[in-house]
Structure formats: structure tokens, C-alpha cells
Design an enzyme around this catalytic site. Structure first.
Site, mmCIF file in Angstrom:
data_model
loop_
_atom_site.group_PDB
_atom_site.id
_atom_site.type_symbol
_atom_site.label_atom_id
_atom_site.label_comp_id
_atom_site.label_asym_id
_atom_site.label_seq_id
_atom_site.Cartn_x
_atom_site.Cartn_y
_atom_site.Cartn_z
ATOM 1 C CG HIS A 59 43.158 80.301 25.725
ATOM 2 N ND1 HIS A 59 42.426 79.478 25.668
ATOM 3 C CD2 HIS A 59 43.927 80.456 24.672
ATOM 4 C CE1 HIS A 59 42.990 78.670 24.546
ATOM 5 N NE2 HIS A 59 43.936 79.293 24.200
ATOM 6 N N PRO A 60 39.880 82.866 28.100
ATOM 7 C CG PRO A 60 38.065 81.473 28.750
ATOM 8 C CD PRO A 60 39.196 81.716 27.572
ATOM 9 C CD GLU A 83 38.448 73.861 24.897
ATOM 10 O OE1 GLU A 83 38.471 73.761 23.830
ATOM 11 O OE2 GLU A 83 38.843 74.969 25.392
ATOM 12 C CG PHE A 114 47.650 79.065 34.499
ATOM 13 C CD1 PHE A 114 48.784 78.488 34.549
ATOM 14 C CD2 PHE A 114 46.382 78.150 34.582
ATOM 15 C CE1 PHE A 114 49.045 76.990 34.655
ATOM 16 C CE2 PHE A 114 46.706 76.913 34.942
ATOM 17 C CZ PHE A 114 47.872 76.151 34.969
ATOM 18 C CB ILE A 116 46.237 74.125 31.903
ATOM 19 C CG1 ILE A 116 46.474 72.828 32.215
ATOM 20 C CG2 ILE A 116 44.864 74.728 32.634
ATOM 21 C CD1 ILE A 116 46.530 72.401 33.618
ATOM 22 C CB ALA A 118 40.757 73.613 31.372
#
Length: 334
Positions: A59-60, A83, A114, A116, A118
Site C-alpha cells: 500500500h502507498p 480509493e 498506516f 485504513i 480510505a
């Protein structure tokens, strides 16, 4: 009618090669629901922590449109950008700077990006959640990140099935109704995942803004390294003559049952109470029938007593239990 996919397709949904390989082996699936069920079982019950961390690394960084992970596939990178579109569209220069700083602090503390789901969330919401989760213990945050990854995976499985159904319908492999059913499922999942972000944005509605009960739990059997499935759980609230129960005091008639359930294959209990916007303030007790689960163990049952104050009536209380036959640990989740 079945949907078949390759390993690279599932790798775009979740960056764990182990997960993608197992999903490809389980393919084809008769429906999206079958694929989601298989994905959840794999993610929570069969892959290890190394697979989780590999998926996280794909994930970025949230809030940085220029960042990308060298572990991400082209499809995954494209989906990540979509997203995060709401977050980027609502971000100011100062918000992006603060997100960058907090992302760096988070990675330094926990060792991974982190994470989530998004989709549909503003940059302000994401920043607030990042700050809220930062004080967590690493074991707590690892569990939360894994749950967020599953939300992302489920959302991407919808996209995968939707694209497959559209292509199939244009080539007359499947009726157009199949594509329509998948698109309907996408709307349901998308609405479910965005419900929480709408609530935190302050939108008023007569319908409950929660998507789950205010008190939840799950059990991890650390002796086996897997979720504790099939454990009976009871949630009670103190209604005794005294304002609060006392250590060593008489409890007859003091505790009133709110709900009961049994943990599923993910170690998560079913609904223990109604889904309400504001939970009643008071003292609660959640009990686990560990003696029935492991008759040879040290604990016939485990009870955890906690208080919800009036100022906390709109918070979510997740009370996990890390259990082995001879020891247990709990903590306040988010």
C-alpha cells in the site's frame, strides 16, 4: 456459472503472495459471496503474520498521490489511487503535510505503513483516525491493520468480479443479469464501508450511524496461534442496588444479561447487543466460557469488567481476549 481468476488477479486485491496463491488454487468461485468468504477464512485463519506484513507493504502512504509501493501491481496501484481520491480531493496543503509527518511517526513506531480503508473518507477523517490509533500497543494495531486490509480486499474483490462479469456479458459467456447482481453487491459493500466515515463527518440521520454494536469482542488462542472458535460469550450490565459492584461483594441479582453468542471461525462473537447510536453508560461484564472450550485448562471461565462513562456513549468498545489454557491478556481496542 463460475468465475475463475489467476494469482495475479488476487495479488491486486491483497499484496500477500501466499494469500493470492491460495485464492487462485480455490478458484473458480460460484459467486462473489463465496470468494469473500474464502478470502476471510484465508486471511484470518490460514496465512501468517509475514503474509499480513507483505500485504501492508503493497500500500502507498495515505495522502500522497505521488507515492507508490514497489510491491504493488499496476492494477493495485491504480485502485489505491481511486480509493484515496476523496482524501486527496478534500486535502489542504497543511493537512497533507500533517499526514506526511504522522505517517512517518506511525511507520517508525509500528514498522509498517498506516493502513485504513480510505474509500469515501476525507483527509481530515483519516488524519484523525491515524492520531487516534497511534497510542495503541503494537499487537493491537496489527490486529486493526489486518481488519482494514480485509475491508480493502473485499472492496477490490467486488471490482474484480464486476469487471469479469461485464466482460463475460459482452461476450455472451454469462447473462447480463450476472453482471447486474455483482454490481448490486458492490453497492451494498461500498455503502457498508462508507457508513462509518459518514457518521464521523457529522451527517445527521434518523437511521443509526453505527454498522456494528457498540460493544464487540474476539478471542485469539495464543497456544494454537489461531482464533478461538466456538467459545460461548455473555455480555451483562450491572443493575444492582449499589452504584457499582465491589470486589468480594454479593452479586446476586446485580448483573442483567444483555446478550450472548458464540465466537465464529474468526474468533469473533455474534451480536451481543442492539446496534444503537448511544450506548447506556454503566458497568459491563463480558464473560467467556473457556472451561468448555478447553476442559483441561486452568480457567473455568474468564470475565472482564469495564465501565462506559456518559462522555463515551458514542464510542466503540472492542474487548479482545488473548487466551491460552493457562494465561490470558486483554486490552481496550478501538
Amino acid at each position: 456459472m463460475e468465475f475463475g481468476f489467476e494469482e495475479k488477479d488476487f495479488l491486486a486485491c491483497c499484496g500477500s503472495t501466499k494469500f493470492a496463491k491460495e485464492m487462485a488454487l480455490a478458484s473458480p468461485f460460484a459467486s462473489l459471496e463465496e470468494a469473500v468468504s474464502a478470502a476471510r477464512d484465508l486471511w484470518f485463519n490460514k496465512v501468517d503474520v509475514h503474509a499480513w506484513l507483505q500485504a501492508f507493504s503493497a500500500h502507498p502512504q495515505i495522502g500522497d498521490s505521488t507515492s507508490s509501493s514497489h510491491h504493488a501491481t499496476p492494477t493495485s496501484a491504480r485502485w489505491s489511487k481511486g480509493e484515496q481520491s476523496t482524501a486527496l480531493a478534500t486535502a489542504t496543503g497543511s493537512t497533507l503535510q500533517e499526514l506526511s509527518e504522522w505517517n512517518a511517526r506511525y511507520r517508525q513506531k509500528f514498522g509498517f505503513v498506516f493502513l485504513i480503508c480510505a474509500s469515501g473518507r476525507s483527509s481530515g477523517e483519516i488524519l484523525a483516525e491515524l492520531k487516534n490509533r497511534y497510542p495503541n500497543r503494537p499487537i493491537v494495531e496489527l490486529d486493526i491493520a489486518a481488519q482494514e486490509q480485509m475491508k480493502v480486499t473485499e472492496l477490490r474483490l467486488v471490482k474484480l468480479f464486476s469487471s469479469k462479469a461485464k466482460v463475460a456479458s459482452t461476450t455472451n459467456q454469462y447473462p447480463a443479469v450476472v453482471a447486474k447482481k455483482v454490481e448490486d453487491r458492490a453497492s451494498i459493500i461500498g455503502g457498508h464501508l462508507s457508513a462509518t466515515s459518514e457518521a464521523t463527518a457529522g451527517k445527521t440521520s434518523q437511521i443509526s450511524t453505527r454498522t456494528r454494536p457498540p460493544i464487540t469482542t474476539h478471542v485469539l488462542d495464543v497456544s494454537r496461534g489461531s482464533p478461538g472458535a466456538g467459545i460461548e460469550v455473555r455480555l451483562e450490565m450491572w443493575k444492582g442496588a449499589q452504584p457499582r459492584p465491589s470486589f468480594g461483594g454479593t452479586e446476586i441479582g446485580g448483573w442483567v444479561l444483555q446478550g450472548s453468542s458464540t465466537t465464529d471461525n474468526d474468533g469473533r462473537s455474534g451480536q451481543l447487543m442492539s446496534i444503537v447510536d448511544a450506548v447506556d453508560a454503566g458497568i459491563y461484564r463480558i464473560s467467556f466460557n473457556t472451561g468448555k472450550y478447553c476442559p483441561a485448562g486452568f480457567f473455568p471461565y474468564v470475565s472482564i469488567v469495564f465501565e462506559i462513562r456518559e462522555s463515551q456513549d458514542r464510542e466503540h468498545f472492542h474487548v479482545p481476549l488473548l487466551f491460552s489454557p493457562f494465561s490470558f491478556t486483554t486490552y481496550r481496542g478501538s
